[in-house]
Write a protein that holds these residues in place. Structure first.
Motif, mmCIF file in Angstrom:
data_model
loop_
_atom_site.group_PDB
_atom_site.id
_atom_site.type_symbol
_atom_site.label_atom_id
_atom_site.label_comp_id
_atom_site.label_asym_id
_atom_site.label_seq_id
_atom_site.Cartn_x
_atom_site.Cartn_y
_atom_site.Cartn_z
ATOM 1 N N ALA A 137 0.875 -1.171 0.000
ATOM 2 C CA ALA A 137 0.000 0.000 0.000
ATOM 3 C C ALA A 137 0.911 1.219 0.000
ATOM 4 N N VAL A 138 0.377 2.383 -0.374
ATOM 5 C CA VAL A 138 1.232 3.565 -0.501
ATOM 6 C C VAL A 138 0.429 4.809 -0.169
ATOM 7 N N ALA A 139 1.090 5.817 0.419
ATOM 8 C CA ALA A 139 0.472 7.097 0.747
ATOM 9 C C ALA A 139 1.420 8.223 0.366
ATOM 10 N N TYR A 140 0.848 9.370 0.005
ATOM 11 C CA TYR A 140 1.629 10.546 -0.387
ATOM 12 C C TYR A 140 1.598 11.597 0.721
ATOM 13 N N ASN A 141 2.766 12.185 0.976
ATOM 14 C CA ASN A 141 2.940 13.236 1.972
ATOM 15 C C ASN A 141 3.220 14.544 1.242
ATOM 16 N N GLN A 142 2.215 15.433 1.154
ATOM 17 C CA GLN A 142 2.382 16.682 0.429
ATOM 18 C C GLN A 142 3.289 17.668 1.145
ATOM 19 N N ASP A 143 3.544 17.449 2.427
ATOM 20 C CA ASP A 143 4.414 18.353 3.173
ATOM 21 C C ASP A 143 5.882 18.149 2.815
ATOM 22 N N THR A 144 6.271 16.904 2.560
ATOM 23 C CA THR A 144 7.662 16.606 2.208
ATOM 24 C C THR A 144 7.823 16.224 0.743
ATOM 25 N N ASP A 145 6.718 16.136 0.000
ATOM 26 C CA ASP A 145 6.722 15.669 -1.392
ATOM 27 C C ASP A 145 7.383 14.290 -1.485
ATOM 28 N N GLU A 146 7.004 13.433 -0.550
ATOM 29 C CA GLU A 146 7.512 12.062 -0.516
ATOM 30 C C GLU A 146 6.349 11.081 -0.405
ATOM 31 N N ALA A 206 -1.048 -0.961 -6.043
ATOM 32 C CA ALA A 206 -1.664 0.105 -5.251
ATOM 33 C C ALA A 206 -1.305 1.426 -5.917
ATOM 34 N N THR A 207 -2.248 2.373 -5.935
ATOM 35 C CA THR A 207 -2.114 3.590 -6.733
ATOM 36 C C THR A 207 -2.305 4.834 -5.872
ATOM 37 N N VAL A 208 -1.486 5.860 -6.127
ATOM 38 C CA VAL A 208 -1.626 7.132 -5.417
ATOM 39 C C VAL A 208 -1.185 8.251 -6.349
ATOM 40 N N PHE A 209 -1.689 9.459 -6.129
ATOM 41 C CA PHE A 209 -1.276 10.622 -6.908
ATOM 42 C C PHE A 209 -0.396 11.537 -6.067
ATOM 43 N N ASN A 210 0.595 12.131 -6.734
ATOM 44 C CA ASN A 210 1.385 13.217 -6.177
ATOM 45 C C ASN A 210 0.626 14.506 -6.467
ATOM 46 N N THR A 211 0.084 15.133 -5.444
ATOM 47 C CA THR A 211 -0.771 16.305 -5.657
ATOM 48 C C THR A 211 0.020 17.542 -6.068
ATOM 49 N N GLN A 212 1.351 17.524 -5.931
ATOM 50 C CA GLN A 212 2.160 18.655 -6.378
ATOM 51 C C GLN A 212 2.496 18.547 -7.857
ATOM 52 N N SER A 213 2.986 17.404 -8.296
ATOM 53 C CA SER A 213 3.400 17.231 -9.691
ATOM 54 C C SER A 213 2.260 16.779 -10.593
ATOM 55 N N GLY A 214 1.216 16.194 -10.016
ATOM 56 C CA GLY A 214 0.140 15.615 -10.805
ATOM 57 C C GLY A 214 0.444 14.231 -11.320
ATOM 58 N N GLU A 215 1.644 13.723 -11.067
ATOM 59 C CA GLU A 215 1.980 12.360 -11.474
ATOM 60 C C GLU A 215 1.293 11.350 -10.570
ATOM 61 N N ALA A 216 1.102 10.154 -11.104
ATOM 62 C CA ALA A 216 0.653 9.024 -10.301
ATOM 63 C C ALA A 216 1.835 8.107 -10.056
ATOM 64 N N VAL A 217 1.748 7.352 -8.983
ATOM 65 C CA VAL A 217 2.715 6.291 -8.708
ATOM 66 C C VAL A 217 1.940 5.016 -8.419
ATOM 67 N N VAL A 218 2.328 3.937 -9.085
ATOM 68 C CA VAL A 218 1.765 2.622 -8.820
ATOM 69 C C VAL A 218 2.871 1.750 -8.243
ATOM 70 N N VAL A 219 2.587 1.089 -7.141
ATOM 71 C CA VAL A 219 3.526 0.153 -6.533
ATOM 72 C C VAL A 219 2.914 -1.236 -6.583
ATOM 73 N N TRP A 220 3.771 -2.261 -6.584
ATOM 74 C CA TRP A 220 3.290 -3.634 -6.653
ATOM 75 C C TRP A 220 4.323 -4.596 -6.100
ATOM 76 N N SER A 221 3.916 -5.829 -5.932
ATOM 77 C CA SER A 221 4.806 -6.919 -5.542
ATOM 78 C C SER A 221 5.171 -7.695 -6.785
ATOM 79 N N GLY A 222 6.448 -7.997 -6.966
ATOM 80 C CA GLY A 222 6.826 -8.702 -8.180
ATOM 81 C C GLY A 222 8.192 -9.347 -8.085
ATOM 82 N N GLU A 223 8.452 -10.163 -9.071
ATOM 83 C CA GLU A 223 9.762 -10.775 -9.287
ATOM 84 C C GLU A 223 10.205 -10.337 -10.668
#
Length: 528
Positions: free
Chosen positions: A87-96, A470-487
């Protein structure tokens, strides 16, 4: 209730440990100069920002590194240790961002699963401590007790994260196999605050007959609160063993419980029978209306369903977690009273521009697919929760076949425009060769181009795969980030069966066809 159905649907992507875990993605002609000038004249009196011209190319592009690695659960080339279901979350205060997952670590014992996390910046580079441990179940180096299925949210008022998961433990009289919901706070730099603490208390203390699984949470910025939901069975208020329902718990901004304890949300066919039930909850929050939308899958006879005929249901809640309106059925994936076709694993997001909700799920259908051919489906709902039409999002293989599936959808709302990004896992080209796919879905249900593959897990004839996005948006850049489990054979010398957490930055083309498809101000004052 057939609790193991999800595991059966995802057999192709299961890990060796999931049996231990009960909770077991066109070409456009550019505007002519005349058309563009006409738009500029039309908008000149309305907008200060210049008109953005139409873009060509794919609806989703991949800036930055390809499939960047987030976790390193063991030495490269060692499949004994892995990371799963992030799972993933965006922190707009640190842009992380902070990704969390469950896994076993080379510094511990094989199959001793705990919750881990990793900070990374907007470029996808790791920040801070590497694969830091969040949970701590049982005695160190003892695989008897484990933690699974985390979720995470960021609280921008308190400037901290909250992580939740389900696990069994040996503290406070708990026993092996007695799963409860746990939580831990992290500060803005993802440093743990205090110790893990228990949120749920199902079935009393000291019995593994009752349990709570797969928590999901959302942050309510209006009241500085969280709402956590999960599914489980309990012996309170006349409920019985194996009577699985969806429950919830409100928490204040510091993560402490408030309001009614472990309140019931789904209430499938009344109380006292294990014949039907609910599982796999998800939720989202709308700050404008102050409402939550909780969704789940269930085989509820009161809605005309046969036993083990699962569909998606939903319930609106106010900020005090009181029901708003009636429970509603969202999906309709096959003939009435036919358990051959089912809907599972819903996800939901809310779009602030249109006020709409989008619910997505995996399902097989008797009209657009065949039995056991799972695809990703969706349904938009108005701000008040009124359901619009059901539509198909994925087309996993040109030929209808149960060997190819779209599974485990995730959805997030774009902060720039009235649209959503949906991601999922699919074996589009080779049976069991799962990758991560994505598609842009607008609030009016039109979709940009076709689905696009965003992972590159080696493409080695099914030996390497990617799952559980799992999907989240960066509210500063407007980009999305998708994370996953994989090999991934392409990543750092890893081998078949060596699962880690990966991510991909995504840039979404601002327009679908060169003309506005939503709110005019958002469209013309944003930059792709």
């Amino acid at each position: 209730m057939q609790l193991s159905k999800r595991a059966a649907d995802e057999q192709a992507t299961s890990t060796p440990t999931e049996n231990q875990n009960p909770s077991l993605r066109s070409h456009r002609w550019p505007l002519s100069r005349l058309a563009k000038r006409a738009l500029e004249i039309l908008l000149a009196g309305l907008l200060v920002a210049p008109v953005v011209t139409a873009q060509s190319g794919p609806a989703i592009s991949e800036p930055g590194p390809d499939d960047f690695a987030i976790s390193t659960q063991g030495a490269n080339g060692e499949a004994a240790f892995g990371g799963f279901h992030p799972a993933v979350a965006y922190n707009q205060d640190t842009d992380e961002m902070v990704a969390v997952w469950w896994g076993d670590f080379a510094g511990g014992t094989d199959n001793e699963f705990e919750i881990y996390g990793q900070r990374f910046n907007s470029a996808g580079a790791e920040v801070g401590a590497d694969d830091f441990q969040i949970s701590s179940n049982g005695t160190p180096d003892d695989a008897t007790f484990s933690a699974y299925e985390p979720d995470i949210a960021y609280n921008w008022i308190e400037k901290e994260y909250l992580v939740v998961w389900h696990s069994d433990d040996n503290v406070g009289g708990l026993v092996d196999g007695e799963f409860e919901i746990w939580a831990r706070r992290l500060d803005a730099d993802a440093v743990p605050i205090g110790s893990p603490y228990r949120i749920s208390d199902v079935g009393g203390i000291g019995s593994a007959s009752f349990g709570a699984f797969r928590p999901q949470l959302v942050y309510n910025s209006v009241d500085n609160q969280y709402l956590v939901v999960w599914f489980g069975d309990d012996n309170a208020n006349g409920q019985v063993d194996q009577e699985f329902e969806v429950f919830g718990q409100r928490l204040n901004g510091s993560g402490a419980e408030i309001g009614t304890n472990d309140f019931l949300i789904s209430n499938v066919d009344g109380i006292g029978s294990a014949a039907t039930g609910a599982s796999e909850p998800a939720l989202a929050f709308d700050a404008a209306s102050g409402r939550y939308f909780v969704v789940w899958n269930a085989d509820e006879a009161a809605f005309g369903l046969a036993n083990d005929e699962f569909e998606i249901f939903g319930q609106m809640l106010d900020t005090a977690a009181q029901p708003v309106g009636s429970k509603q059925r969202i999906s309709d994936m096959g003939p009435p009273n036919d358990a051959a076709f089912d809907a599972f694993v819903p996800a939901v997001a809310h779009d602030q521009h249109s006020g709409k909700w989008l619910v997505v799920w995996q399902a097989d259908n008797d009209q657009d697919s065949v039995d056991d051919e799972n695809e990703i489906w969706g349904r938009t709902h108005t701000a008040a929760g009124m359901g619009e039409s059901v539509f198909r999002i994925s087309t996993t293989h040109p030929t209808d076949s149960p060997e190819f599936d779209g599974l485990s959808p995730s959805v997030a709302a774009d902060p720039r425009a009235a649209r959503f990004l949906v991601s999922w896992q699919a074996d589009e080209f080779t049976d069991d060769d799962f990758g991560i796919w994505a598609r842009v879905v607008w609030a009016d249900q039109h979709m940009d181009s076709e689905e696009q593959q965003i992972s590159d897990a080696g493409n080695a004839g099914g030996l390497f795969e990617a799952n559980s996005p799992a999907t989240v948006f960066n509210t500063q850049s407007g980009e999305a980030v998708v994370v996953w489990s994989g090999e991934d054979i392409n990543s750092f010398g890893t081998v078949d069966g060596e699962f880690d957490i990966y991510g991909q930055r995504l840039s979404l083309r601002l327009f679908a066809d060169g003309f506005e498809a939503g709110d005019l101000l958002i469209w013309s004052s944003s930059t792709p």
